[in-house]
Design a protein around this motif. Structure first.
Motif, short mmCIF file in Angstrom:
data_model
loop_
_atom_site.label_atom_id
_atom_site.label_comp_id
_atom_site.label_asym_id
_atom_site.label_seq_id
_atom_site.Cartn_x
_atom_site.Cartn_y
_atom_site.Cartn_z
N ARG A 150 0.83 -1.21 0.00
CA ARG A 150 0.00 0.00 0.00
C ARG A 150 0.86 1.26 0.00
NH1 ARG A 150 -3.04 -3.22 3.40
NH2 ARG A 150 -2.10 -2.31 5.27
N ALA A 151 1.97 1.22 0.76
CA ALA A 151 2.85 2.39 0.82
C ALA A 151 3.44 2.70 -0.55
CB ALA A 151 3.95 2.16 1.84
N VAL A 152 3.84 1.66 -1.28
CA VAL A 152 4.37 1.86 -2.63
C VAL A 152 3.27 2.34 -3.56
CG1 VAL A 152 5.39 0.69 -4.62
CG2 VAL A 152 6.23 0.19 -2.31
N HIS A 153 2.10 1.69 -3.48
CA HIS A 153 0.96 2.05 -4.34
C HIS A 153 0.63 3.54 -4.19
CE1 HIS A 153 -3.25 0.64 -5.85
NE2 HIS A 153 -2.85 1.73 -6.47
N GLU A 154 0.57 4.02 -2.98
CA GLU A 154 0.21 5.41 -2.73
C GLU A 154 1.22 6.40 -3.29
OE1 GLU A 154 -0.09 5.43 1.46
OE2 GLU A 154 -2.04 4.39 1.52
N ARG A 155 2.48 5.96 -3.44
CA ARG A 155 3.54 6.87 -3.89
C ARG A 155 3.79 6.79 -5.39
NH1 ARG A 155 3.98 5.76 1.23
NH2 ARG A 155 4.97 7.23 2.69
N LEU A 156 3.08 5.92 -6.07
CA LEU A 156 3.22 5.85 -7.53
C LEU A 156 2.54 7.05 -8.18
CD1 LEU A 156 2.53 2.06 -8.11
CD2 LEU A 156 4.63 3.27 -8.76
N PRO A 157 3.00 7.48 -9.35
CA PRO A 157 2.33 8.58 -10.05
C PRO A 157 0.87 8.27 -10.31
CG PRO A 157 4.44 8.06 -11.09
CD PRO A 157 4.19 6.98 -10.08
N GLN A 158 0.04 9.28 -10.29
CA GLN A 158 -1.40 9.10 -10.46
C GLN A 158 -1.72 8.38 -11.77
OE1 GLN A 158 -3.67 9.96 -8.11
NE2 GLN A 158 -5.25 8.97 -9.35
N ARG A 159 -0.92 8.63 -12.82
CA ARG A 159 -1.19 8.04 -14.13
C ARG A 159 -1.11 6.51 -14.11
NH1 ARG A 159 3.48 6.31 -16.52
NH2 ARG A 159 5.43 7.04 -15.56
N LEU A 160 -0.46 5.94 -13.08
CA LEU A 160 -0.29 4.50 -13.01
C LEU A 160 -1.27 3.81 -12.07
CD1 LEU A 160 3.61 4.22 -12.90
CD2 LEU A 160 2.10 3.99 -14.88
N HIS A 161 -2.06 4.57 -11.34
CA HIS A 161 -2.90 3.96 -10.31
C HIS A 161 -3.89 2.95 -10.86
CE1 HIS A 161 -2.22 6.89 -6.69
NE2 HIS A 161 -1.11 6.41 -7.22
N ASP A 162 -4.42 3.18 -12.06
CA ASP A 162 -5.39 2.23 -12.60
C ASP A 162 -4.73 1.00 -13.23
OD1 ASP A 162 -4.31 3.43 -14.81
OD2 ASP A 162 -6.21 3.88 -15.80
N ARG A 163 -3.40 0.95 -13.20
CA ARG A 163 -2.67 -0.22 -13.70
C ARG A 163 -2.21 -1.14 -12.57
NH1 ARG A 163 -0.06 0.78 -19.03
NH2 ARG A 163 -0.67 2.86 -19.75
N VAL A 164 -2.41 -0.73 -11.32
CA VAL A 164 -1.81 -1.42 -10.18
C VAL A 164 -2.77 -2.43 -9.57
CG1 VAL A 164 -0.75 -1.13 -7.91
CG2 VAL A 164 -0.37 0.59 -9.70
N VAL A 165 -2.23 -3.62 -9.25
CA VAL A 165 -2.97 -4.64 -8.52
C VAL A 165 -2.08 -5.10 -7.37
CG1 VAL A 165 -3.97 -6.96 -8.61
CG2 VAL A 165 -4.20 -5.43 -10.57
#
Length: 372
Positions: free
Chosen positions: A207-222
């Motif tokens: 979750r910590a990594v997910h939150e710090r990813l650029p917004q453009r990648l959030h819909d690619r993350v599982v």
């Protein structure tokens, strides 16, 4: 599916041998079985009228695969005694090894066997860093990683001031490492152009990594439910990839369905059925081709000339257009040749069809159009 890699197939005229080799079985006698398959394919092509040089080239190419470790298979396209293209397959040929001799290369099966093969970066995350693995339908490979601060990374259980201060430093280390991993993962995605990012590890760290990813990648993350080395993780990765393919196909099919109605200027930007598709291909107006491989029109006969835009429903129509030579070809392969020439992508709509009553293009083929 981006069809640009098929360009070499249309730099020369046919006829062509198109072979889909099933390499999914691996046993003690695999090499012997594949030798027999090579001979059988060559005989099959010869029986369809293929020249001896091309039959020999295909036989030798299939024989060369007798020790191949491909998980699914390989497609071979050959003419005039030479293998021109041999892409790996991301899925097993459903009917086993097949061979076809025809005026055009039979590329339509690639839409399901090699197309829409989403790339995934699987990030194995812990408190000290992460390792990245690039996965596709043909396997995985190392994609680098990142090492963050190595100390301190573990909490203590005491409550005095010095230990609370130490725990704060631990928290800072975790946050720093999560940011480092997110930055490296974003760079990896940009370099690999991965469709999906799958985070594996402790829930809090992911979750910590997910939150710090650029917004453009959030819909690619599982965030994966299963951990490193688990057979269930491999199954989860494949389910995620399959769901992504289904979503993309669904989006394209919905765009096509919506485009059937005239737009604000009265233009219809979707067509279906062979006559309308042939006309759109001649005018270089296909923007995206949608095909259901088992549709009744896919193998319908059309007539082609030397050029990708020289095609017609009737032979006489092609001659009227000024093309003296004409050959009979499958509609799907003729339209895919035209799509390659104009840089248009193509998709199989099959992944978007959970229900038999789905509203698909008439006859199994349709297109979204571009306007000049």
């Amino acid at each position: 599916m981006d069809l640009a890699f098929l360009h070499p197939l249309y730099e020369h005229s046919g006829p062509w041998a198109s072979v889909y080799v099933d390499l999914s079985e691996h046993a003690e006698d695999t090499a012997q079985v594949r030798d027999m398959t090579a001979a059988a394919v060559a005989r099959d092509l010869a029986g369809q009228g293929a020249d001896e040089a091309t039959c020999t080239a295909v036989r030798d190419a299939v024989r060369d695969l007798r020790h191949a470790t491909d998980p699914h298979g390989r497609a071979l396209f050959a003419r005039a005694g030479r293998i021109v293209l041999n892409p790996p397959l991301a899925r097993r040929p459903p009917t086993g090894t097949t061979a076809l001799w025809a005026p055009l290369p039979h590329v339509a099966p690639l839409l399901e066997l090699a197309g829409e093969d989403p790339l995934c970066v699987v990030a194995y995350i812990d408190r000290k860093g992460a390792d990245f693995e690039l996965r596709s339908g043909v396997g995985g490979q190392d994609a680098g990683g990142v090492t963050g601060r190595q100390w301190p990374v573990h909490r203590t259980s005491t409550g005095d001031w010095s230990e609370r201060h130490f725990q704060l430093r631990v928290e800072n280390t975790w946050e720093h490492n999560a940011a480092e991993i997110a930055d490296a993962l974003a760079v990896c995605q940009e370099e690999t152009r991965a469709d999906l990012l799958i985070l594996v590890g402790d829930g809090r760290e992911c979750r910590a990594v997910h939150e710090r990813l650029p917004q453009r990648l959030h819909d690619r993350v599982v965030e994966a439910e299963h951990g490193t080395g688990s057979r269930l993780l491999d199954e989860e990765v494949e389910r995620t990839r399959t769901a992504h393919v289904r979503m993309r196909a669904r989006q394209d099919l919905e765009r096509f369905q919506a485009a059937r109605a005239p737009d604000d200027e009265g233009r219809t930007v979707a067509v279906e059925g062979v006559p309308a598709l042939v006309e759109a291909a001649r005018e270089h107006r296909i923007d995206e081709l949608l095909i259901r491989l088992d549709g009744p029109d896919t193998h319908r006969e059309v007539w082609i000339g030397e050029g990708p835009d020289q095609l017609a429903v009737r032979r006489q129509e092609l001659r009227t257009l000024g093309e003296p030579d004409a050959w009979s070809a499958r509609a799907d392969d003729a339209l895919l040749r035209a799509a390659v020439e104009t840089g248009a992508p193509a998709i199989s709509v099959a992944p978007a069809l959970p229900d038999e009553g789905e509203d698909t293009p008439a006859g199994g083929m349709g297109a979204l159009l571009r306007w000049k």
